[in-house]
Write an enzyme that holds these catalytic residues in place. Structure first.
Site, PDB file in Angstrom:
ATOM      1  N   GLY A 175     -31.990   8.840   2.167  1.00  0.00           N
ATOM      2  CA  GLY A 175     -32.194   9.039   3.596  1.00  0.00           C
ATOM      3  C   GLY A 175     -32.482  10.476   3.985  1.00  0.00           C
ATOM      4  N   SER A 221     -31.764  11.811  -8.114  1.00  0.00           N
ATOM      5  CA  SER A 221     -31.434  12.604  -9.310  1.00  0.00           C
ATOM      6  C   SER A 221     -30.207  13.475  -9.058  1.00  0.00           C
ATOM      7  CB  SER A 221     -32.636  13.427  -9.783  1.00  0.00           C
ATOM      8  OG  SER A 221     -33.287  14.116  -8.751  1.00  0.00           O
TER       9      SER A 221
END
Length: 195
Positions: free
Chosen positions: A37, A108
């Site tokens: 988001g 990540s």
């Protein structure tokens, strides 16, 4: 992992300087990292559009898109997350070898995984871009409803809730999409892509 002794690397008859001359650009990978988001995918695809319109060959590797195919057999455990990033880095490296500007959009969450990606791709071609939008704003946006589901215990190992996110210590660029709009972010990303 040991490479099978029966495998032999075949070199190309085309070198990287020929591809650079043909495409008129330096290949690189912009590695967008940040919470769900935060705006990674929005910025990645907006930058790709901008680069293509300006005559630069580029391609986005997006977290959700890659998990529909190449990485569909991976979950979200720390081990699977590491393998997800390793595979993406290998693909980005190959695309860079072809002369493309690659824009990745992956949470990540682990520094060690991003370091591994930089080593696979090559430090010269790799730029870590931190989409630093705060958790509170990401959770407020919640475009996929995942934060709500994670808070309700329906989604496990969700980054920022019950799984850690390790921010980059020295990113090439940090962008907070709560402060900068898409156009301003793309302008800064474009400069990073074409340096």
């Amino acid at each position: 992992m040991d490479i099978d002794r029966n495998l032999v690397w075949h070199g190309s008859q085309v070198n990287s300087s020929e591809r650079i001359a043909l495409l008129g650009q330096l290949p690189r990978t912009l590695w967008l990292t940040g919470l769900s988001g935060s705006g990674k995918s929005t910025l990645a695809f907006a930058l790709e559009r901008h680069l293509i319109d300006a005559g630069h060959c580029s391609f986005v590797l997006d977290g959700d898109n890659v998990r529909h195919g190449l990485n569909r057999n991976l979950g979200f455990s720390p081990t699977d997350r590491t393998e997800n990033i390793r595979r993406i880095a290998e693909v980005a490296r190959l695309m860079n070898e072809a002369g493309l500007i690659v824009i990745t959009a992956f949470i990540s969450p682990y520094r060690t995984d991003r370091k591994m990606a930089a080593e696979i791709i090559g430090e010269v071609r790799f730029s870590e871009i931190y989409i630093s939008t705060p958790l509170s704003l990401c959770e407020q946006r919640d475009p996929k409803g995942l934060y709500r589901r994670a808070r309700n215990g329906e989604v496990r190992e969700f980054t920022g809730i019950d799984s850690p996110y390790e921010p980059p210590e020295f990113p090439a660029l940090a962008l907070d999409t709560g402060v900068f709009d898409v156009r301003a972010c793309v302008d800064q990303l474009r400069a990073a892509a074409l340096c």
